[in-house]
Design a protein around this motif. Structure first.
Motif, mmCIF file in Angstrom:
data_model
loop_
_atom_site.group_PDB
_atom_site.id
_atom_site.type_symbol
_atom_site.label_atom_id
_atom_site.label_comp_id
_atom_site.label_asym_id
_atom_site.label_seq_id
_atom_site.Cartn_x
_atom_site.Cartn_y
_atom_site.Cartn_z
ATOM 1 N N ILE A 129 -2.945 -5.881 3.901
ATOM 2 C CA ILE A 129 -2.478 -5.613 2.541
ATOM 3 C C ILE A 129 -2.853 -6.779 1.619
ATOM 4 O O ILE A 129 -3.285 -6.561 0.485
ATOM 5 N N GLY A 130 -2.722 -8.005 2.133
ATOM 6 C CA GLY A 130 -3.079 -9.187 1.348
ATOM 7 C C GLY A 130 -2.366 -9.197 0.018
ATOM 8 O O GLY A 130 -1.142 -9.080 -0.058
ATOM 9 N N GLU A 131 -3.148 -9.288 -1.055
ATOM 10 C CA GLU A 131 -2.592 -9.326 -2.412
ATOM 11 C C GLU A 131 -2.115 -7.937 -2.852
ATOM 12 O O GLU A 131 -1.642 -7.774 -3.962
ATOM 13 N N GLY A 132 -2.310 -6.938 -2.004
ATOM 14 C CA GLY A 132 -1.981 -5.572 -2.390
ATOM 15 C C GLY A 132 -3.220 -4.875 -2.913
ATOM 16 O O GLY A 132 -4.321 -5.424 -2.842
ATOM 17 N N PHE A 133 -3.061 -3.662 -3.413
ATOM 18 C CA PHE A 133 -4.227 -2.974 -3.961
ATOM 19 C C PHE A 133 -3.823 -2.073 -5.111
ATOM 20 O O PHE A 133 -2.669 -1.685 -5.253
ATOM 21 N N ASP A 134 -4.809 -1.802 -5.918
ATOM 22 C CA ASP A 134 -4.613 -1.013 -7.119
ATOM 23 C C ASP A 134 -5.951 -0.332 -7.364
ATOM 24 O O ASP A 134 -6.871 -0.938 -7.885
ATOM 25 N N MET A 135 -6.056 0.909 -6.881
ATOM 26 C CA MET A 135 -7.340 1.600 -7.035
ATOM 27 C C MET A 135 -7.100 2.983 -7.618
ATOM 28 O O MET A 135 -5.966 3.433 -7.749
#
Ligand code: IPM
Ligand code: MG
Length: 361
Positions: A129-135
């Motif tokens: 996930i890291g910083e998260g995502f936004d796609m």
């Protein structure tokens, strides 16, 4: 301002989630001084039960005349519901395809955003996930396999079925433009997904997208094969900004993308065409197994209503307000059962709608 909204609750959990979306819209209307005039319409199984068809011409005409369409979900339990003993063109889903086609809504936008507070509901490991995502998935919606010629026949005593996947260059060009325009307003990265190593329609797709890309030198374009994309979505979702793809690949990949946001109950969608008239619906189905139990997550529908304010009514501030309200309710720990984690407060569909409406102030 005043807006006319054709509201199609549909089947299963449709009426419950639509009720909550209207609640939130009305609150936004009150706060910002707008009025939404709703016309309730039947579609899917609800329409079959009354009219014998999943979408009447009259309903389609009413939808065409409104400023936007807000839809819950259509369909029942395949194999259980009587609707599925009807021929395919009379089943609930045919109504959905007919309204998309009838309103010429070729561009389906499905944003998959992992809310900070839902990281625990995401099935992926923390390091992925890291910083998260936004796609956002930009899915072609009125062509391809869904609308090609199909038939089931008997040949030499064998049953045989075929479906055809067709795209002409203009259909590809217009959805490509929608993809590039979307990317331009975001992180300017467009990944076009196809199966160009095998099928012709994908080879044309790839060429045309590249041609359109010449008009968008500020957007970084890449291509990816659909099977690889399915893998990359769970391996490193943070690499994606905008995914542009054809109808069926988009259907499949958007379900996959939705799950990594914590639940398919979080994924809204906007279906757009050449005009301001759009259709807004959650990406999930009618979930007949939990219908009427006050368990459904209304967030995808509420976020779809926010997209309606943004894309059809140009009410960006109001849209942001609703999105922010969803974020706040999540950060306060309220959850419907699909996104529940230990330590959270479990609420039903109606309470979730109340909480979000309350935050719109
Ligand atoms: C969706 C749904 C529909 C589709 C079905 C219900 C026809 O899965 O909106 O993703 O495949 O487009
Ligand atoms: Mg789908």
């Amino acid at each position: 301002m005043e807006f006319s909204v054709a509201v199609i609750p549909g089947d299963g959990i449709g009426p419950e989630i639509i009720r909550e979306a209207k609640k939130v819209l009305d609150k936004a209307g009150k706060v910002y001084g707008h009025r939404f005039h709703y016309t309730e319409l039947l579609m899917g199984g609800a329409s079959i039960d009354v009219h014998g068809v999943p979408l009447t011409e009259e309903t389609l005409a009413t939808a065409k005349k409104s400023d936007a369409v807000l839809l819950g979900a259509v369909g029942g339990n395949v194999g259980v519901s009587n609707w599925y003993s009807l021929p395919p063109e009379l089943r609930p889903e045919a109504g959905l395809l007919k309204i998309r086609k009838g309103l010429e809504l070729f561009a389906n936008l499905r944003p998959a955003l992992l809310f900070e507070d839902l990281k625990k509901a995401c099935p992926l490991k923390e390091e992925i996930i890291g910083e998260g995502f936004d796609m956002i998935v930009v899915r072609e919606l009125t062509g391809g396999l869904y609308f090609g010629e199909r038939k089931t026949v008997v040949e030499n005593g064998l049953r045989k079925a075929y479906d055809t996947l067709t795209y002409d260059e203009e259909e590809i060009r217009r959805i490509a433009r929608a993809g590039f325009e979307t990317a331009r307003k975001r992180r300017k990265k467009l990944c076009s997904v196809d199966k160009a190593n095998v099928i012709d329609s994908s080879r044309l797709w790839r060429q045309v997208v590249k041609e359109v890309g010449k008009d968008y030198p500020d957007v970084e374009l890449s291509d990816m094969l659909v099977d690889n994309c399915a893998m990359q979505l769970v391996k490193d979702p943070g690499q994606f900004d905008v995914i542009l793809t054809e109808n069926m690949f988009g259907d499949i990949l958007s379900d996959e993308a939705s799950m990594i946001t914590g639940s398919i109950g979080m994924l809204p969608s906007a279906s757009l065409g050449k005009t301001k008239l759009g259709l807004y619906e959650p990406s999930h189905g009618s979930a007949p197994d939990i219908a009427g139990q006050n368990k459904a997550n209304p967030m995808a529908t509420i976020l779809s209503a926010a997209m309606m304010l943004r894309y059809s009514f140009d009410l960006e501030e109001e849209a942001l307000k609703i999105e922010e309200a969803v974020r706040k309710v999540l950060s306060k720990g309220y959850r419907t059962v699909d996104i529940m984690s230990p330590g959270n407060v479990l609420v039903g569909t109606d309470k979730m709608g109340d909480l979000i409406a309350e935050e719109v102030k």
